[in-house]
Design a protein around this motif. Structure first.
Motif, PDB file in Angstrom:
ATOM      1  N   LEU A 122      37.152  37.223  40.353  1.00  0.00           N
ATOM      2  CA  LEU A 122      37.478  37.880  41.623  1.00  0.00           C
ATOM      3  C   LEU A 122      37.802  36.919  42.759  1.00  0.00           C
ATOM      4  CD1 LEU A 122      34.919  40.828  41.576  1.00  0.00           C
ATOM      5  CD2 LEU A 122      37.322  40.821  40.883  1.00  0.00           C
ATOM      6  N   GLU A 123      37.364  35.684  42.658  1.00  0.00           N
ATOM      7  CA  GLU A 123      37.696  34.630  43.632  1.00  0.00           C
ATOM      8  C   GLU A 123      37.491  35.052  45.088  1.00  0.00           C
ATOM      9  OE1 GLU A 123      41.714  33.917  42.365  1.00  0.00           O
ATOM     10  OE2 GLU A 123      41.059  32.536  40.802  1.00  0.00           O
ATOM     11  N   MET A 124      36.261  35.460  45.418  1.00  0.00           N
ATOM     12  CA  MET A 124      35.973  35.865  46.788  1.00  0.00           C
ATOM     13  C   MET A 124      35.379  34.740  47.636  1.00  0.00           C
ATOM     14  SD  MET A 124      32.849  38.590  46.291  1.00  0.00           S
ATOM     15  CE  MET A 124      33.023  39.252  44.656  1.00  0.00           C
TER      16      MET A 124
ATOM     17  N   SER B 193      45.930  46.224  41.945  1.00  0.00           N
ATOM     18  CA  SER B 193      46.513  44.927  41.580  1.00  0.00           C
ATOM     19  C   SER B 193      45.471  44.011  40.946  1.00  0.00           C
ATOM     20  CB  SER B 193      47.138  44.252  42.801  1.00  0.00           C
ATOM     21  OG  SER B 193      46.155  44.029  43.807  1.00  0.00           O
ATOM     22  N   THR B 194      44.239  44.101  41.395  1.00  0.00           N
ATOM     23  CA  THR B 194      43.155  43.303  40.818  1.00  0.00           C
ATOM     24  C   THR B 194      42.839  43.785  39.400  1.00  0.00           C
ATOM     25  OG1 THR B 194      42.222  42.859  43.010  1.00  0.00           O
ATOM     26  CG2 THR B 194      40.760  42.550  41.124  1.00  0.00           C
ATOM     27  N   ILE B 195      42.792  45.106  39.219  1.00  0.00           N
ATOM     28  CA  ILE B 195      42.536  45.663  37.892  1.00  0.00           C
ATOM     29  C   ILE B 195      43.629  45.232  36.922  1.00  0.00           C
ATOM     30  CG2 ILE B 195      42.401  47.808  36.550  1.00  0.00           C
ATOM     31  CD1 ILE B 195      41.093  49.097  39.040  1.00  0.00           C
ATOM     32  N   GLU B 196      44.877  45.322  37.354  1.00  0.00           N
ATOM     33  CA  GLU B 196      45.998  44.918  36.497  1.00  0.00           C
ATOM     34  C   GLU B 196      45.907  43.441  36.126  1.00  0.00           C
ATOM     35  OE1 GLU B 196      49.468  46.090  38.681  1.00  0.00           O
ATOM     36  OE2 GLU B 196      49.104  48.224  38.315  1.00  0.00           O
ATOM     37  N   ASP B 197      45.548  42.595  37.104  1.00  0.00           N
ATOM     38  CA  ASP B 197      45.410  41.160  36.848  1.00  0.00           C
ATOM     39  C   ASP B 197      44.294  40.894  35.839  1.00  0.00           C
ATOM     40  OD1 ASP B 197      45.772  38.258  37.368  1.00  0.00           O
ATOM     41  OD2 ASP B 197      43.799  38.451  38.327  1.00  0.00           O
ATOM     42  N   LEU B 198      43.158  41.553  36.023  1.00  0.00           N
ATOM     43  CA  LEU B 198      42.032  41.370  35.106  1.00  0.00           C
ATOM     44  C   LEU B 198      42.383  41.826  33.696  1.00  0.00           C
ATOM     45  CD1 LEU B 198      39.119  42.529  37.441  1.00  0.00           C
ATOM     46  CD2 LEU B 198      39.574  40.191  36.671  1.00  0.00           C
ATOM     47  N   GLU B 199      43.013  42.982  33.580  1.00  0.00           N
ATOM     48  CA  GLU B 199      43.380  43.490  32.258  1.00  0.00           C
ATOM     49  C   GLU B 199      44.409  42.589  31.584  1.00  0.00           C
ATOM     50  OE1 GLU B 199      44.308  47.621  33.047  1.00  0.00           O
ATOM     51  OE2 GLU B 199      42.192  48.173  32.871  1.00  0.00           O
ATOM     52  N   ALA B 200      45.318  42.009  32.367  1.00  0.00           N
ATOM     53  CA  ALA B 200      46.304  41.071  31.813  1.00  0.00           C
ATOM     54  C   ALA B 200      45.622  39.816  31.285  1.00  0.00           C
ATOM     55  CB  ALA B 200      47.337  40.709  32.885  1.00  0.00           C
TER      56      ALA B 200
END
Length: 112
Positions: A36-38, A92-99
């Motif tokens: 998540l890079e927070m 967009s975060t969900i898509e990035d994680l799933e990718a």
């Protein structure tokens, strides 16, 4: 949560770890920082955490806890976790994680 002290706490939307916004900004999430890079970004903290959650669980030995297994936190580090959260990660975060091969489980509250 009804306690005034808890209103300043937030829960990670990926693992439900509970901390203050300042702790998330300073240290990131101990379970999800690489995803998540927070760390260092209060804007990112606000995107991927929520102040809307019910209950907390203190896990000392998550790998041995049936509660941790039930909450899907048995592979996470010891700490305080929300029982239920309200909110979802940005699409967009969900898509990035799933990718990246990360399966995202919603921790969204259900009032069933």
């Amino acid at each position: 949560m009804s306690s005034g002290a808890n209103k300043k706490l937030r829960a990670c939307l990926l693992c439900s770890f509970v901390a203050t916004p300042q702790e998330f900004r300073r240290e990131g999430c101990p379970n999800c920082e690489n995803l998540l890079e927070m760390k260092g970004s209060i804007d990112r903290v606000m995107e991927v955490t929520t102040s809307q959650f019910d209950g907390t669980i203190a896990l000392i030995a998550p790998q041995k806890s049936w509660v941790a297994k039930w909450q899907r936190n048995d592979k996470h580090l010891p700490g305080v976790y929300a029982v239920r959260v309200q909110g979802t990660l940005p699409e967009s975060t969900i898509e990035d994680l799933e990718a990246r091969g990360v399966k995202v489980h919603s921790r969204e509250m259900n009032d069933d």
